[in-house]
Design an enzyme around this catalytic site. Structure first.
Site, mmCIF file in Angstrom:
data_model
loop_
_atom_site.group_PDB
_atom_site.id
_atom_site.type_symbol
_atom_site.label_atom_id
_atom_site.label_comp_id
_atom_site.label_asym_id
_atom_site.label_seq_id
_atom_site.Cartn_x
_atom_site.Cartn_y
_atom_site.Cartn_z
ATOM 1 N N HIS A 172 47.254 48.998 55.616
ATOM 2 C CA HIS A 172 48.341 47.944 55.970
ATOM 3 C C HIS A 172 49.074 47.468 54.839
ATOM 4 O O HIS A 172 50.193 47.078 54.930
ATOM 5 C CB HIS A 172 47.636 46.927 56.814
ATOM 6 N N CYS A 203 35.947 40.972 37.660
ATOM 7 C CA CYS A 203 35.439 39.932 36.896
ATOM 8 C C CYS A 203 34.305 39.212 37.632
ATOM 9 O O CYS A 203 33.607 39.868 38.426
ATOM 10 C CB CYS A 203 36.476 38.762 36.827
HETATM 11 C C1 RB5 Z 1 34.026 33.744 34.077
HETATM 12 O O1 RB5 Z 1 32.730 32.874 33.934
HETATM 13 C C2 RB5 Z 1 34.539 33.754 35.449
HETATM 14 O O2 RB5 Z 1 35.073 32.579 35.685
HETATM 15 C C3 RB5 Z 1 35.366 34.855 35.787
HETATM 16 O O3 RB5 Z 1 34.660 36.112 35.599
HETATM 17 C C4 RB5 Z 1 35.880 35.052 37.163
HETATM 18 O O4 RB5 Z 1 34.991 34.904 38.067
HETATM 19 C C5 RB5 Z 1 36.926 34.348 37.402
HETATM 20 O O5 RB5 Z 1 37.909 34.270 38.421
#
Ligand code: RB5
Length: 148
Positions: A98, A65
């Site tokens: 680990h 993400c």
């Molecule tokens: C999305 O804007 C962002 O919040 C997501 O990709 C991530 O970084 C969340 O932990």
């Protein structure tokens, strides 16, 4: 080895880069999306990968993400998942040796594609050391077993 991979919109580009790497390495994978660049909620994309690893359908999972944080928090809610949020090669190796981590999380807004590729290659090719580390992993499993 079979890999499950997904991202949210913040990790789309890096997910495509890592998929290209898996193809170069001849590693089998299933891509859990997303299929578009629309804004999505990372738990919806972390869960199928985490469940797929916990059930044994996949050997390892890769989650991306913006920061890797939301994906890692979500994945670690699933029993049997040991998700490591990694942004350096040392930690990629250490978490396999680990922690026997079975899911890797990374943030597309944190590192570039070259480092991410090195992290993935290191993480996929490093074996768990076992021994005293096995005892510690077992203690994590005992905590999970106590949960309702
Ligand atoms: C999305 O804007 C962002 O919040 C997501 O990709 C991530 O970084 C969340 O932990």
């Amino acid at each position: 080895m079979k890999i499950a991979i997904s991202s949210d919109h913040g990790g789309n580009n890096l997910r495509k880069e890592i998929i290209a790497l898996l193809e170069e390495l001849g590693i089998s994978y299933e891509d859990f999306g997303p299929k578009t660049s629309d804004s999505v909620d990372y738990p919806d994309y972390a869960l199928p990968v985490a469940n797929g690893v916990a059930s044994g359908q996949f050997d390892r999972g890769i989650l991306i993400c913006g920061t890797g944080i939301g994906m890692s928090i979500t994945a670690n809610k699933v029993k049997g998942v040991r998700c490591a949020l990694v942004h350096d090669v040392f930690s990629a190796k250490a978490t396999r040796c680990h922690n026997d981590s079975n899911v890797l999380a990374m943030g597309e807004r944190v590192i570039g594609p070259g480092l991410a590729r090195e992290i993935v290659q290191t993480w996929l090719s490093t074996d768990f050391e076992g021994g005293r580390h096995e005892r510690r992993i077992n203690k994590i499993s005992e905590i999970e077993a106590q949960e309702q």
